[in-house]
Scaffold this motif. Structure first.
Motif, PDB file in Angstrom:
ATOM      1  N   SER A   1      34.341  83.460  20.178  1.00  0.00           N
ATOM      2  CA  SER A   1      34.542  84.758  19.527  1.00  0.00           C
ATOM      3  C   SER A   1      33.269  85.584  19.537  1.00  0.00           C
ATOM      4  O   SER A   1      33.303  86.806  19.714  1.00  0.00           O
ATOM      5  CB  SER A   1      35.032  84.567  18.087  1.00  0.00           C
TER       6      SER A   1
ATOM      7  N   TRP B   1      40.768  90.159  22.416  1.00  0.00           N
ATOM      8  CA  TRP B   1      40.035  90.450  21.180  1.00  0.00           C
ATOM      9  C   TRP B   1      39.916  91.961  20.992  1.00  0.00           C
ATOM     10  O   TRP B   1      40.027  92.469  19.875  1.00  0.00           O
ATOM     11  CB  TRP B   1      38.650  89.808  21.223  1.00  0.00           C
TER      12      TRP B   1
ATOM     13  N   TRP C   1      38.143  82.427  10.950  1.00  0.00           N
ATOM     14  CA  TRP C   1      37.144  81.415  11.333  1.00  0.00           C
ATOM     15  C   TRP C   1      37.482  80.067  10.685  1.00  0.00           C
ATOM     16  O   TRP C   1      37.423  79.016  11.324  1.00  0.00           O
ATOM     17  CB  TRP C   1      35.756  81.883  10.916  1.00  0.00           C
TER      18      TRP C   1
ATOM     19  N   GLN D   1      39.499  83.656  16.989  1.00  0.00           N
ATOM     20  CA  GLN D   1      40.441  83.607  18.106  1.00  0.00           C
ATOM     21  C   GLN D   1      40.257  82.367  18.961  1.00  0.00           C
ATOM     22  O   GLN D   1      41.138  82.022  19.758  1.00  0.00           O
ATOM     23  CB  GLN D   1      40.302  84.859  18.974  1.00  0.00           C
ATOM     24  N   GLN D   2      39.133  81.670  18.770  1.00  0.00           N
ATOM     25  CA  GLN D   2      38.947  80.404  19.498  1.00  0.00           C
ATOM     26  C   GLN D   2      39.966  79.357  19.083  1.00  0.00           C
ATOM     27  O   GLN D   2      40.153  78.354  19.797  1.00  0.00           O
ATOM     28  CB  GLN D   2      37.531  79.883  19.294  1.00  0.00           C
TER      29      GLN D   2
ATOM     30  N   SER E   1      38.736  89.705  14.081  1.00  0.00           N
ATOM     31  CA  SER E   1      38.876  88.261  13.932  1.00  0.00           C
ATOM     32  C   SER E   1      37.686  87.566  14.575  1.00  0.00           C
ATOM     33  O   SER E   1      37.246  87.959  15.657  1.00  0.00           O
ATOM     34  CB  SER E   1      40.169  87.778  14.598  1.00  0.00           C
ATOM     35  N   ILE E   2      37.162  86.550  13.911  1.00  0.00           N
ATOM     36  CA  ILE E   2      36.135  85.701  14.525  1.00  0.00           C
ATOM     37  C   ILE E   2      36.670  84.272  14.638  1.00  0.00           C
ATOM     38  O   ILE E   2      35.892  83.318  14.669  1.00  0.00           O
ATOM     39  CB  ILE E   2      34.812  85.739  13.737  1.00  0.00           C
TER      40      ILE E   2
ATOM     41  N   ALA F   1      44.709  84.606  24.427  1.00  0.00           N
ATOM     42  CA  ALA F   1      43.639  83.645  24.179  1.00  0.00           C
ATOM     43  C   ALA F   1      44.052  82.244  24.643  1.00  0.00           C
ATOM     44  O   ALA F   1      43.250  81.514  25.245  1.00  0.00           O
ATOM     45  CB  ALA F   1      43.288  83.622  22.690  1.00  0.00           C
TER      46      ALA F   1
END
Length: 358
Positions: free
Chosen positions: A280, A86, A157, A100-101, A97-98, A255
Protein backbone atom coordinates in the motif's frame (compact mmCIF):
# COMPACT_ATOMS: atom_id res chain seq x y z
CA UNK A 1 -18.11 26.44 -25.36
CA UNK A 2 -16.96 26.28 -21.74
CA UNK A 3 -14.97 23.27 -20.58
CA UNK A 4 -15.95 21.87 -17.21
CA UNK A 5 -14.00 19.51 -14.96
CA UNK A 6 -15.56 16.14 -14.29
CA UNK A 7 -16.79 17.19 -10.83
CA UNK A 8 -20.28 17.61 -9.45
CA UNK A 9 -19.73 20.96 -7.73
CA UNK A 10 -18.42 22.74 -10.83
CA UNK A 11 -21.05 21.03 -12.95
CA UNK A 12 -23.81 22.33 -10.68
CA UNK A 13 -22.40 25.87 -10.71
CA UNK A 14 -22.14 25.85 -14.49
CA UNK A 15 -25.69 24.60 -14.90
CA UNK A 16 -26.96 27.24 -12.49
CA UNK A 17 -25.06 29.97 -14.34
CA UNK A 18 -26.38 28.87 -17.68
CA UNK A 19 -29.92 28.65 -16.29
CA UNK A 20 -29.72 32.27 -15.11
CA UNK A 21 -28.87 33.58 -18.57
CA UNK A 22 -31.69 35.00 -20.68
CA UNK A 23 -33.05 32.67 -23.29
CA UNK A 24 -31.67 33.48 -26.72
CA UNK A 25 -34.26 34.30 -29.33
CA UNK A 26 -34.36 31.96 -32.27
CA UNK A 27 -33.70 33.39 -35.68
CA UNK A 28 -36.70 33.40 -37.99
CA UNK A 29 -37.22 30.00 -39.52
CA UNK A 30 -34.60 28.30 -37.33
CA UNK A 31 -35.20 26.07 -34.29
CA UNK A 32 -32.96 27.00 -31.33
CA UNK A 33 -30.51 24.32 -30.17
CA UNK A 34 -30.82 23.44 -26.47
CA UNK A 35 -27.68 23.70 -24.39
CA UNK A 36 -26.57 20.39 -22.92
CA UNK A 37 -23.67 18.57 -21.30
CA UNK A 38 -21.69 16.32 -23.58
CA UNK A 39 -18.75 14.01 -23.05
CA UNK A 40 -15.39 15.34 -24.09
CA UNK A 41 -14.19 13.86 -27.37
CA UNK A 42 -12.66 10.45 -27.13
CA UNK A 43 -9.02 9.94 -28.00
CA UNK A 44 -8.49 10.40 -31.73
CA UNK A 45 -8.59 7.45 -34.04
CA UNK A 46 -4.89 7.91 -34.70
CA UNK A 47 -4.11 7.64 -30.97
CA UNK A 48 -6.32 4.57 -30.68
CA UNK A 49 -4.61 2.99 -33.68
CA UNK A 50 -1.19 3.68 -32.15
CA UNK A 51 -2.28 2.12 -28.85
CA UNK A 52 -3.58 -1.01 -30.60
CA UNK A 53 -0.38 -1.22 -32.60
CA UNK A 54 1.71 -1.01 -29.43
CA UNK A 55 -0.33 -3.80 -27.83
CA UNK A 56 0.10 -5.88 -30.98
CA UNK A 57 3.86 -5.38 -30.99
CA UNK A 58 4.03 -6.07 -27.25
CA UNK A 59 2.16 -9.34 -27.77
CA UNK A 60 4.98 -10.58 -30.02
CA UNK A 61 7.69 -9.86 -27.45
CA UNK A 62 8.06 -13.49 -26.25
CA UNK A 63 9.10 -14.51 -29.78
CA UNK A 64 12.09 -12.17 -30.08
CA UNK A 65 12.96 -10.64 -26.68
CA UNK A 66 14.95 -11.94 -23.74
CA UNK A 67 13.13 -13.63 -20.90
CA UNK A 68 14.28 -10.92 -18.49
CA UNK A 69 12.23 -8.37 -20.42
CA UNK A 70 9.08 -10.41 -19.86
CA UNK A 71 9.77 -10.74 -16.13
CA UNK A 72 10.30 -6.99 -15.84
CA UNK A 73 7.04 -6.30 -17.67
CA UNK A 74 5.08 -8.64 -15.39
CA UNK A 75 6.50 -6.82 -12.37
CA UNK A 76 5.55 -3.41 -13.80
CA UNK A 77 2.08 -4.73 -14.68
CA UNK A 78 1.49 -5.86 -11.10
CA UNK A 79 2.64 -2.50 -9.74
CA UNK A 80 0.44 -0.64 -12.20
CA UNK A 81 -2.74 -2.67 -11.66
CA UNK A 82 -2.41 -2.47 -7.88
CA UNK A 83 -1.72 1.29 -7.97
CA UNK A 84 -4.54 1.95 -10.41
CA UNK A 85 -7.04 0.17 -8.18
CA UNK A 86 -5.82 2.16 -5.18
CA UNK A 87 -6.24 5.31 -7.26
CA UNK A 88 -9.79 4.28 -8.18
CA UNK A 89 -10.60 3.71 -4.53
CA UNK A 90 -8.91 6.79 -3.04
CA UNK A 91 -8.30 9.21 -5.90
CA UNK A 92 -11.78 8.90 -7.42
CA UNK A 93 -13.81 7.45 -4.54
CA UNK A 94 -12.25 9.33 -1.65
CA UNK A 95 -11.72 6.12 0.38
CA UNK A 96 -8.09 6.21 1.47
CA UNK A 97 -7.05 2.67 2.36
CA UNK A 98 -3.66 1.46 3.59
CA UNK A 99 -4.81 -2.13 3.78
CA UNK A 100 -5.32 -3.13 0.14
CA UNK A 101 -2.51 -5.63 0.59
CA UNK A 102 -5.12 -7.81 2.28
CA UNK A 103 -6.66 -8.57 -1.12
CA UNK A 104 -3.28 -8.65 -2.86
CA UNK A 105 -2.09 -11.42 -0.58
CA UNK A 106 -5.46 -13.16 -0.56
CA UNK A 107 -5.42 -13.39 -4.35
CA UNK A 108 -1.91 -14.83 -4.29
CA UNK A 109 -2.74 -17.46 -1.69
CA UNK A 110 -6.00 -18.51 -3.38
CA UNK A 111 -4.18 -18.94 -6.68
CA UNK A 112 -1.53 -21.08 -5.00
CA UNK A 113 -4.08 -23.18 -3.11
CA UNK A 114 -6.11 -23.82 -6.26
CA UNK A 115 -2.98 -24.82 -8.16
CA UNK A 116 -1.29 -26.94 -5.50
CA UNK A 117 -4.28 -28.60 -3.87
CA UNK A 118 -7.24 -28.38 -6.27
CA UNK A 119 -5.34 -29.35 -9.42
CA UNK A 120 -6.35 -26.19 -11.27
CA UNK A 121 -3.97 -24.69 -13.81
CA UNK A 122 -2.38 -21.72 -11.99
CA UNK A 123 -2.89 -19.49 -15.03
CA UNK A 124 -6.61 -20.26 -14.97
CA UNK A 125 -6.56 -19.75 -11.21
CA UNK A 126 -5.39 -16.13 -11.57
CA UNK A 127 -8.82 -14.64 -12.50
CA UNK A 128 -10.56 -17.10 -10.16
CA UNK A 129 -8.39 -15.85 -7.29
CA UNK A 130 -9.31 -12.26 -8.21
CA UNK A 131 -12.98 -13.19 -8.02
CA UNK A 132 -12.31 -14.73 -4.61
CA UNK A 133 -10.74 -11.46 -3.43
CA UNK A 134 -13.80 -9.56 -4.67
CA UNK A 135 -16.11 -11.98 -2.85
CA UNK A 136 -14.28 -11.68 0.47
CA UNK A 137 -14.34 -7.88 0.12
CA UNK A 138 -18.13 -7.89 0.65
CA UNK A 139 -18.09 -9.08 4.30
CA UNK A 140 -14.91 -7.08 4.94
CA UNK A 141 -16.70 -3.93 3.79
CA UNK A 142 -19.32 -4.40 6.50
CA UNK A 143 -16.56 -3.74 9.03
CA UNK A 144 -14.53 -1.18 7.08
CA UNK A 145 -17.47 1.04 6.15
CA UNK A 146 -18.36 1.55 9.80
CA UNK A 147 -15.23 3.72 9.96
CA UNK A 148 -14.66 7.12 8.40
CA UNK A 149 -11.65 9.17 7.38
CA UNK A 150 -8.43 8.28 9.16
CA UNK A 151 -10.20 5.55 11.12
CA UNK A 152 -11.09 3.88 7.83
CA UNK A 153 -7.44 3.97 6.72
CA UNK A 154 -6.15 2.50 9.98
CA UNK A 155 -9.00 -0.03 10.08
CA UNK A 156 -8.11 -1.39 6.66
CA UNK A 157 -4.51 -1.83 7.83
CA UNK A 158 -5.72 -3.80 10.86
CA UNK A 159 -7.86 -5.98 8.59
CA UNK A 160 -4.81 -6.70 6.43
CA UNK A 161 -2.86 -7.73 9.53
CA UNK A 162 -5.66 -10.10 10.49
CA UNK A 163 -5.37 -11.67 7.03
CA UNK A 164 -1.60 -11.99 7.45
CA UNK A 165 -1.82 -13.66 10.84
CA UNK A 166 -4.59 -15.97 9.66
CA UNK A 167 -2.63 -17.30 6.69
CA UNK A 168 0.55 -17.51 8.77
CA UNK A 169 -1.20 -20.06 10.99
CA UNK A 170 -2.26 -22.37 8.16
CA UNK A 171 0.36 -25.10 8.14
CA UNK A 172 -0.82 -26.51 4.79
CA UNK A 173 0.23 -23.21 3.19
CA UNK A 174 3.65 -23.23 4.77
CA UNK A 175 2.79 -21.26 7.88
CA UNK A 176 4.89 -18.19 8.53
CA UNK A 177 7.68 -19.24 6.20
CA UNK A 178 5.43 -19.65 3.18
CA UNK A 179 5.53 -22.23 0.40
CA UNK A 180 6.28 -22.66 -3.30
CA UNK A 181 3.99 -22.97 -6.30
CA UNK A 182 4.65 -26.57 -7.32
CA UNK A 183 1.73 -26.79 -9.75
CA UNK A 184 3.91 -25.27 -12.49
CA UNK A 185 6.65 -27.83 -12.03
CA UNK A 186 5.74 -29.76 -15.18
CA UNK A 187 5.72 -26.68 -17.44
CA UNK A 188 8.99 -25.63 -19.07
CA UNK A 189 10.39 -22.23 -18.20
CA UNK A 190 9.91 -20.61 -21.62
CA UNK A 191 6.23 -21.55 -21.79
CA UNK A 192 5.67 -20.43 -18.22
CA UNK A 193 7.27 -17.04 -18.72
CA UNK A 194 5.57 -16.30 -22.05
CA UNK A 195 2.14 -17.32 -20.74
CA UNK A 196 2.58 -15.19 -17.62
CA UNK A 197 3.61 -12.27 -19.83
CA UNK A 198 0.58 -12.57 -22.10
CA UNK A 199 -1.77 -12.77 -19.13
CA UNK A 200 -0.14 -9.66 -17.64
CA UNK A 201 -0.49 -7.78 -20.92
CA UNK A 202 -4.17 -8.75 -21.21
CA UNK A 203 -4.82 -7.72 -17.58
CA UNK A 204 -3.23 -4.30 -18.09
CA UNK A 205 -5.20 -3.62 -21.27
CA UNK A 206 -8.48 -4.80 -19.73
CA UNK A 207 -7.95 -2.83 -16.51
CA UNK A 208 -7.21 0.36 -18.42
CA UNK A 209 -10.21 -0.02 -20.69
CA UNK A 210 -12.66 -0.89 -17.91
CA UNK A 211 -11.56 1.94 -15.58
CA UNK A 212 -11.65 4.45 -18.43
CA UNK A 213 -15.12 3.42 -19.58
CA UNK A 214 -16.39 3.43 -16.00
CA UNK A 215 -15.11 6.95 -15.30
CA UNK A 216 -16.79 8.24 -18.47
CA UNK A 217 -20.12 6.73 -17.45
CA UNK A 218 -22.85 8.13 -15.22
CA UNK A 219 -21.62 5.86 -12.45
CA UNK A 220 -18.19 7.45 -12.70
CA UNK A 221 -19.72 10.90 -12.33
CA UNK A 222 -21.69 9.66 -9.34
CA UNK A 223 -18.49 8.36 -7.76
CA UNK A 224 -16.86 11.78 -8.06
CA UNK A 225 -19.95 13.36 -6.53
CA UNK A 226 -19.63 11.01 -3.55
CA UNK A 227 -15.96 11.91 -3.18
CA UNK A 228 -16.76 15.63 -3.15
CA UNK A 229 -19.71 15.50 -0.76
CA UNK A 230 -21.57 12.34 0.28
CA UNK A 231 -24.52 14.23 1.75
CA UNK A 232 -25.05 16.32 -1.36
CA UNK A 233 -24.68 13.27 -3.60
CA UNK A 234 -27.26 11.34 -1.59
CA UNK A 235 -29.66 14.28 -1.73
CA UNK A 236 -29.48 14.07 -5.53
CA UNK A 237 -30.64 10.46 -5.51
CA UNK A 238 -27.26 8.70 -5.70
CA UNK A 239 -27.11 5.38 -3.85
CA UNK A 240 -23.97 6.27 -1.91
CA UNK A 241 -23.43 3.04 0.01
CA UNK A 242 -24.14 0.86 -3.00
CA UNK A 243 -21.68 2.81 -5.15
CA UNK A 244 -18.97 2.76 -2.47
CA UNK A 245 -19.42 -0.99 -2.05
CA UNK A 246 -19.18 -1.55 -5.80
CA UNK A 247 -15.94 0.44 -6.07
CA UNK A 248 -14.50 -1.28 -3.00
CA UNK A 249 -15.24 -4.71 -4.49
CA UNK A 250 -13.79 -3.73 -7.88
CA UNK A 251 -10.62 -2.41 -6.20
CA UNK A 252 -10.35 -5.68 -4.26
CA UNK A 253 -10.75 -7.64 -7.49
CA UNK A 254 -7.92 -5.67 -9.10
CA UNK A 255 -5.68 -6.06 -6.06
CA UNK A 256 -6.33 -9.82 -5.99
CA UNK A 257 -5.59 -10.02 -9.71
CA UNK A 258 -2.27 -8.23 -9.21
CA UNK A 259 -1.37 -10.49 -6.29
CA UNK A 260 -2.18 -13.72 -8.12
CA UNK A 261 -0.27 -12.54 -11.18
CA UNK A 262 2.73 -11.46 -9.11
CA UNK A 263 3.11 -14.79 -7.31
CA UNK A 264 2.58 -16.81 -10.48
CA UNK A 265 5.70 -15.10 -11.76
CA UNK A 266 7.50 -15.27 -8.41
CA UNK A 267 6.69 -18.99 -7.81
CA UNK A 268 6.84 -18.56 -4.03
CA UNK A 269 4.66 -16.84 -1.44
CA UNK A 270 4.89 -16.04 2.26
CA UNK A 271 2.61 -14.05 4.60
CA UNK A 272 5.18 -11.31 5.17
CA UNK A 273 5.70 -10.83 1.44
CA UNK A 274 2.04 -11.08 0.45
CA UNK A 275 0.48 -8.94 3.18
CA UNK A 276 3.26 -6.41 3.74
CA UNK A 277 2.09 -2.84 4.29
CA UNK A 278 4.80 -1.85 1.82
CA UNK A 279 2.42 -2.76 -1.00
CA UNK A 280 0.00 0.00 0.00
CA UNK A 281 2.88 2.36 0.74
CA UNK A 282 4.31 1.76 -2.72
CA UNK A 283 0.88 2.21 -4.32
CA UNK A 284 0.46 5.55 -2.55
CA UNK A 285 3.95 6.56 -3.70
CA UNK A 286 3.20 5.67 -7.32
CA UNK A 287 -0.13 7.49 -7.37
CA UNK A 288 1.21 10.60 -5.61
CA UNK A 289 4.24 10.81 -7.91
CA UNK A 290 2.25 10.20 -11.08
CA UNK A 291 -0.88 12.16 -10.20
CA UNK A 292 -3.79 11.17 -7.98
CA UNK A 293 -7.23 11.20 -9.56
CA UNK A 294 -5.84 10.66 -13.08
CA UNK A 295 -5.75 7.44 -15.06
CA UNK A 296 -2.29 8.26 -16.36
CA UNK A 297 -0.93 8.87 -12.85
CA UNK A 298 -0.48 5.23 -11.75
CA UNK A 299 1.07 4.38 -15.13
CA UNK A 300 3.72 7.10 -14.81
CA UNK A 301 4.23 6.32 -11.14
CA UNK A 302 4.61 2.58 -11.74
CA UNK A 303 7.32 3.16 -14.36
CA UNK A 304 9.21 5.54 -12.07
CA UNK A 305 8.91 3.20 -9.09
CA UNK A 306 10.07 0.21 -11.13
CA UNK A 307 13.14 2.12 -12.34
CA UNK A 308 14.02 3.30 -8.82
CA UNK A 309 13.47 -0.18 -7.40
CA UNK A 310 15.60 -1.81 -10.08
CA UNK A 311 18.62 0.48 -9.80
CA UNK A 312 18.59 1.62 -6.17
CA UNK A 313 16.90 -1.10 -4.06
CA UNK A 314 20.30 -2.55 -3.09
CA UNK A 315 20.93 0.52 -0.95
CA UNK A 316 18.49 -0.76 1.67
CA UNK A 317 17.27 1.85 4.14
CA UNK A 318 18.84 4.66 2.10
CA UNK A 319 16.65 3.59 -0.81
CA UNK A 320 13.49 3.79 1.32
CA UNK A 321 14.56 7.19 2.66
CA UNK A 322 15.08 8.34 -0.92
CA UNK A 323 11.57 7.24 -1.88
CA UNK A 324 10.14 9.19 1.04
CA UNK A 325 12.17 12.28 0.18
CA UNK A 326 11.08 12.08 -3.46
CA UNK A 327 7.44 11.80 -2.40
CA UNK A 328 7.83 14.88 -0.17
CA UNK A 329 9.43 16.89 -2.97
CA UNK A 330 6.67 15.84 -5.38
CA UNK A 331 3.89 16.85 -2.99
CA UNK A 332 5.51 20.25 -2.41
CA UNK A 333 6.45 21.23 -5.96
CA UNK A 334 4.11 19.02 -8.03
CA UNK A 335 0.93 18.94 -5.99
CA UNK A 336 -1.01 17.22 -8.77
CA UNK A 337 1.77 14.76 -9.62
CA UNK A 338 4.12 14.74 -12.57
CA UNK A 339 1.39 13.94 -15.07
CA UNK A 340 -0.89 16.58 -13.57
CA UNK A 341 1.90 19.13 -13.96
CA UNK A 342 2.53 18.07 -17.56
CA UNK A 343 -1.20 18.19 -18.27
CA UNK A 344 -1.48 21.74 -16.97
CA UNK A 345 1.65 22.89 -18.80
CA UNK A 346 1.17 21.22 -22.18
CA UNK A 347 -2.43 19.97 -22.11
CA UNK A 348 -1.49 16.29 -22.43
CA UNK A 349 -4.43 13.90 -21.98
CA UNK A 350 -4.27 10.25 -22.93
CA UNK A 351 -7.57 9.27 -21.32
CA UNK A 352 -9.98 12.25 -21.44
CA UNK A 353 -12.78 12.01 -18.89
CA UNK A 354 -13.91 15.66 -18.88
CA UNK A 355 -17.27 16.95 -20.08
CA UNK A 356 -18.22 20.08 -22.00
CA UNK A 357 -21.24 22.37 -21.87
CA UNK A 358 -22.54 23.11 -25.35
Amino acid sequence: MATLPHTTAVHANAVATEASKPVRQAEPGRTPRPERLEDAPHASRAALAIALALVGVAATLPFWAESSWMREFVEIACYFIFAMMWNLLAGYGGMVSIGQQAFFGFGGYVMLALGNFAGMNPFVAVPVAALGAAAVAVPVSWIAFRLQGGYFAIGTWVIAEVFRLSFANVSALGGGSGTSLVALRGIDRATRESTTYWIALACVAAALALVYLFLRSKQGLALLAIRDNETAAESQGIAVQRMKLAVYVVAAFGAGLAGALYFVGNLRISPDAAFSVNWSAFAIFMVVIGGIGRIEGPLVGALIFWALNKFFSDYGSWYLMGLGLLAIVATIFFKQGLWGWAQQRWGWTLFPTRRTLT
